[in-house]
Design a protein around this motif. Structure first.
Motif: not given
Length: 197
Positions: A45, A49, A53-54
């Protein structure tokens, strides 16, 4: 930055984009979990990120990739056309018909607007409008179409194309809706011609 590190970063981005694109196309944005995406890419993850970023940032990257491919396909269609008018019409029809393709439908026309907002405000739209404007200016120079305000007309045409694509994506029968949209679009833009064809 060292060339090897740049290469590794590009590879990581590509893995995440490819995994996300497959998931978004098959399951949709909302049903695609970040854990599944990163596991599919063989990454963490943290990598997602770091690079995007997302999940929304990842969707933006996927949309940019799909949009680039659509642009290349449309450019090839224009290049193959025998006249400037045919290039203009063929490109527009191809864009409308792309709205029936499941991946484009799901990512670009359903999830994209739901997550990122109005597609007419996306960065790629400005290049579409500029391309249409260049086509109109060339058609006026060639004496094929009436004199029009090219910036205004290009925005109207692009708005019609985008609206048609969104309509098709939400339709119960996208194929039939696409045919109606194409027929109506041809009638609409034929009004620009100096001499009917």
């Amino acid at each position: 930055m060292a060339p090897k590190r740049v290469e590794m970063m590009a590879e990581t981005r590509a893995k995440l984009i490819n995994a996300a694109r497959a998931a978004f196309a098959s399951k949709g944005f909302a049903e695609s979990s970040m854990d599944d995406l990163t596991a599919q890419a063989g990454l963490t993850r943290g990598a997602l990120y770091h690079h995007f970023g997302d999940k929304k940032g990842l969707l933006e990257a996927v949309i940019a990739q799909v949009d680039g491919e659509m642009t290349a396909r449309l450019a090839a269609i224009m290049d193959a056309a025998p006249t400037t008018w045919d290039a203009f019409v063929d490109e527009s029809i191809a864009y409308i018909e792309m709205a029936t393709e499941p991946e484009i439908q799901r990512i670009m026309l359903l999830d994209g607007p739901a997550v990122l907002g109005d597609p007419s405000q996306w960065p790629g739209q400005n290049s579409c409008i500029r391309s249409t404007q260049r086509s109109l200016e060339l058609l006026m120079e060639e004496g094929v179409i009436r004199e029009v305000d090219a910036p205004a007309t290009s925005r109207l045409i692009n708005g019609a194309l985008l609206s048609a694509a969104l309509w098709i994506a939400h339709a119960e029968d996208p194929e039939s809706t696409s045919r109606m949209a194409v027929d109506s679009f041809v009638v609409l833009v034929s009004g620009l011609l100096k001499t009917p064809r």
